[in-house]
Motif scaffolding. Structure first.
Motif, PDB file in Angstrom:
ATOM      1  N   ALA A  19       0.853  -1.185   0.000  1.00 42.55           N
ATOM      2  CA  ALA A  19       0.000   0.000   0.000  1.00 42.55           C
ATOM      3  C   ALA A  19       0.891   1.238   0.000  1.00 42.55           C
ATOM      4  O   ALA A  19       1.106   1.860   1.033  1.00 42.55           O
ATOM      5  CB  ALA A  19      -0.923   0.003   1.218  1.00 42.55           C
ATOM      6  N   PRO A  20       1.461   1.608  -1.166  1.00 45.54           N
ATOM      7  CA  PRO A  20       2.395   2.731  -1.214  1.00 45.54           C
ATOM      8  C   PRO A  20       1.760   4.059  -0.836  1.00 45.54           C
ATOM      9  O   PRO A  20       2.447   4.967  -0.367  1.00 45.54           O
ATOM     10  CB  PRO A  20       2.858   2.736  -2.678  1.00 45.54           C
ATOM     11  N   VAL A  21       0.450   4.186  -1.043  1.00 42.92           N
ATOM     12  CA  VAL A  21      -0.249   5.420  -0.659  1.00 42.92           C
ATOM     13  C   VAL A  21      -1.068   5.128   0.591  1.00 42.92           C
ATOM     14  O   VAL A  21      -1.948   4.263   0.568  1.00 42.92           O
ATOM     15  CB  VAL A  21      -1.168   5.917  -1.794  1.00 42.92           C
ATOM     16  N   PRO A  22      -0.804   5.807   1.709  1.00 43.69           N
ATOM     17  CA  PRO A  22      -1.543   5.535   2.943  1.00 43.69           C
ATOM     18  C   PRO A  22      -3.048   5.694   2.748  1.00 43.69           C
ATOM     19  O   PRO A  22      -3.506   6.523   1.955  1.00 43.69           O
ATOM     20  CB  PRO A  22      -0.990   6.576   3.919  1.00 43.69           C
ATOM     21  N   LEU A  23      -3.814   4.911   3.488  1.00 42.97           N
ATOM     22  CA  LEU A  23      -5.265   4.970   3.392  1.00 42.97           C
ATOM     23  C   LEU A  23      -5.789   6.371   3.692  1.00 42.97           C
ATOM     24  O   LEU A  23      -6.766   6.818   3.086  1.00 42.97           O
ATOM     25  CB  LEU A  23      -5.886   3.951   4.352  1.00 42.97           C
ATOM     26  N   ALA A  24      -5.133   7.069   4.609  1.00 46.74           N
ATOM     27  CA  ALA A  24      -5.586   8.415   4.974  1.00 46.74           C
ATOM     28  C   ALA A  24      -5.626   9.350   3.774  1.00 46.74           C
ATOM     29  O   ALA A  24      -6.409  10.307   3.751  1.00 46.74           O
ATOM     30  CB  ALA A  24      -4.681   8.992   6.058  1.00 46.74           C
ATOM     31  N   LEU A  25      -4.792   9.082   2.764  1.00 49.00           N
ATOM     32  CA  LEU A  25      -4.755   9.926   1.575  1.00 49.00           C
ATOM     33  C   LEU A  25      -5.706   9.443   0.485  1.00 49.00           C
ATOM     34  O   LEU A  25      -5.915  10.139  -0.507  1.00 49.00           O
ATOM     35  CB  LEU A  25      -3.325   9.981   1.020  1.00 49.00           C
ATOM     36  N   ARG A  26      -6.265   8.247   0.670  1.00 52.19           N
ATOM     37  CA  ARG A  26      -7.145   7.685  -0.359  1.00 52.19           C
ATOM     38  C   ARG A  26      -8.598   7.583   0.087  1.00 52.19           C
ATOM     39  O   ARG A  26      -9.490   7.371  -0.738  1.00 52.19           O
ATOM     40  CB  ARG A  26      -6.652   6.274  -0.730  1.00 52.19           C
ATOM     41  N   VAL A  27      -8.856   7.731   1.365  1.00 52.62           N
ATOM     42  CA  VAL A  27     -10.199   7.506   1.883  1.00 52.62           C
ATOM     43  C   VAL A  27     -11.124   8.678   1.559  1.00 52.62           C
ATOM     44  O   VAL A  27     -10.694   9.848   1.552  1.00 52.62           O
ATOM     45  CB  VAL A  27     -10.163   7.255   3.408  1.00 52.62           C
ATOM     46  N   ARG A  28     -12.379   8.359   1.259  1.00 56.26           N
ATOM     47  CA  ARG A  28     -13.408   9.386   1.039  1.00 56.26           C
ATOM     48  C   ARG A  28     -14.585   9.053   1.957  1.00 56.26           C
ATOM     49  O   ARG A  28     -15.216   8.015   1.822  1.00 56.26           O
ATOM     50  CB  ARG A  28     -13.864   9.399  -0.422  1.00 56.26           C
ATOM     51  N   LEU A  29     -14.842   9.938   2.912  1.00 56.94           N
ATOM     52  CA  LEU A  29     -15.865   9.720   3.932  1.00 56.94           C
ATOM     53  C   LEU A  29     -17.130  10.483   3.564  1.00 56.94           C
ATOM     54  O   LEU A  29     -17.089  11.694   3.327  1.00 56.94           O
ATOM     55  CB  LEU A  29     -15.358  10.186   5.295  1.00 56.94           C
ATOM     56  N   THR A  30     -18.262   9.777   3.532  1.00 60.31           N
ATOM     57  CA  THR A  30     -19.526  10.393   3.135  1.00 60.31           C
ATOM     58  C   THR A  30     -20.613  10.023   4.122  1.00 60.31           C
ATOM     59  O   THR A  30     -20.853   8.832   4.377  1.00 60.31           O
ATOM     60  CB  THR A  30     -19.952   9.945   1.726  1.00 60.31           C
ATOM     61  N   ALA A  31     -21.275  11.029   4.674  1.00 59.72           N
ATOM     62  CA  ALA A  31     -22.420  10.834   5.566  1.00 59.72           C
ATOM     63  C   ALA A  31     -23.702  11.062   4.773  1.00 59.72           C
ATOM     64  O   ALA A  31     -23.849  12.100   4.118  1.00 59.72           O
ATOM     65  CB  ALA A  31     -22.347  11.804   6.744  1.00 59.72           C
ATOM     66  N   VAL A  32     -24.617  10.100   4.837  1.00 62.11           N
ATOM     67  CA  VAL A  32     -25.907  10.222   4.160  1.00 62.11           C
ATOM     68  C   VAL A  32     -26.968  10.419   5.225  1.00 62.11           C
ATOM     69  O   VAL A  32     -27.211   9.539   6.052  1.00 62.11           O
ATOM     70  CB  VAL A  32     -26.218   8.970   3.319  1.00 62.11           C
TER      71      VAL A  32
END
Length: 407
Positions: A128-141
């Protein structure tokens, strides 16, 4: 003026002055697993990291919370994914045993630590060369207005986004999806009507063919469940007498879940809720209300939560038809233990060697025990619906689910 329960619930919960869109919000009236302990969030963080690995560390990893309330869960997850220490100082997780159900052994997981990734850490392995923190997208519905103090990295919307790659969460959402109620009389099933100002119920017209078909499939009539019995009568929440053979027609929940699952391209749709199975449907139903931390009569006037348990096997079947992948159904107790939540007491020897640590560990164990107590929150059902992902890639013991099947 009396109306069908589905219409009354929709107005009471989601209308302009509805319980979920105005006032202090649900957290002021009842506790969910999200509010009970950071252990629940820590377990979901482990699931997120394992799912990220199973998906091959996609360029964008979505975490979508349907029915997000005040955004408490996503707020906590954002802290954990970013690598900041949890406020509790403890993750509430026990280390996973190598080869245990909570440890992924797939090719995508090679390079991760044997115990998986827990709260407050970021996977920086070569896989995982790119940390999850930089790839995550958080969405509240959520239909309620966006909370003023919600972090900017959390998107707030009233519609489920499309093309989700990652995790779609629905924690205690389906039990608040409005549904019709029916009562079984000598002339078959009829809708129950309710006066939204008083909660007084009356018997309405016969149910529609579509709802009758749902009941025939998913909610056996009392005579099917107990041959030779006759209808009993009993008081409604307002004191009136009606037949107590009641059914909660879950077709709207099936449709809502199928719609949500249809927005997931690859990943996992996870529903966590109170529920029951076809062989154990409650004869009197489960409709109830909550206000100010207390259970109250379910009067749909907007002053209280109005909720009913979920026919979880029907919902699961609807989601499976959309996802075209077998689902898995477990108890919360099984799910959290698979994800490392430990409800066991710490060793007594720790009390003498590290008294402060013992007290912290004892508090953590107590919180985990509450989340896994089968008589309470541990009785929640977890519906795991993979999409484009085999069920055996989930961090579960596949030998002992409540249900794991293709219909």
């Amino acid at each position: 003026m009396s109306m069908r329960w589905r219409d009354a619930m929709r107005r009471a919960l989601y209308g302009p002055s509805g319980f979920f869109v105005s006032g202090a919000g649900p957290a002021a009236h009842f506790r969910t697993s999200v509010h009970t302990s950071p252990i629940f969030t820590a377990a979901l963080l482990r699931l997120i990291h394992q799912l990220d690995a199973a998906l091959g560390f996609p360029d964008r990893f979505d975490v979508v919370d349907v029915g997000a309330g005040g955004g408490e869960l996503l707020n906590a997850l954002s802290v954990g994914v970013s690598g900041e220490p949890a406020r509790s100082g403890r993750s509430g997780l026990i280390a996973a045993r190598a080869g245990s159900p909570e440890t992924l052994t797939t090719t995508a997981a090679v390079g991760t630590t044997p115990g998986g990734v827990s709260s407050g850490s970021v996977d920086s392995s070569p896989s995982a060369p790119v940390p999850l923190a930089l790839r995550v997208r958080l969405t509240a519905v959520e239909l309620a207005p966006r909370p003023a103090d919600l972090p900017d990295q959390i998107t707030w919307t009233n519609e489920i986004p499309g093309e989700i790659t990652g995790l779609l969460l629905a924690t205690e959402w389906l039990d608040n999806v409005p549904l019709d109620l029916a009562t079984h009389t000598d002339h078959g099933w009829h809708y129950l009507l309710v006066d939204p100002t008083t909660g007084t119920e009356t018997t309405g017209e016969q149910i529609s063919p579509a709802d009758l078909d749902w009941l025939a499939t998913w909610w056996p009539s009392p005579t099917d469940q107990t041959p030779g019995t006759r209808a009993r009568t009993g008081p409604t929440p307002t004191g009136d007498t009606l037949p107590t053979w009641r059914a909660e027609i879950g077709r709207t929940r099936d449709e809502a879940w199928a719609h949500a699952v249809g927005h997931v391209d690859r990943g996992l749709a996870l529903a966590v809720d109170y529920g029951h199975l076809r062989a154990e449907r409650p004869v009197d139903g489960t409709l109830t209300g909550y206000r100010g931390g207390r259970q109250v009569p379910p009067v749909p006037d907007g002053s209280c939560d109005v909720t009913a348990h979920v026919a979880i096997d029907s919902v699961a079947s609807a989601g499976e038809r959309v996802a075209r992948c077998a689902y898995v159904l477990t108890s919360q107790r099984e799910a959290l233990r698979a994800l490392g939540a430990d409800g066991g007491r710490p060793p007594l020897s720790l009390a003498s060697s590290d008294p402060a640590g013992y007290l912290r560990a004892l508090a953590t164990a107590s919180a985990a025990a509450e989340l896994t107590d089968p008589a309470g929150l541990g009785g929640h059902l977890w519906l795991w619906q993979p999409v484009g992902l085999p069920a055996d890639r989930l961090p579960l013991d596949q030998s002992s689910p409540i249900s794991s099947e293709r219909r």
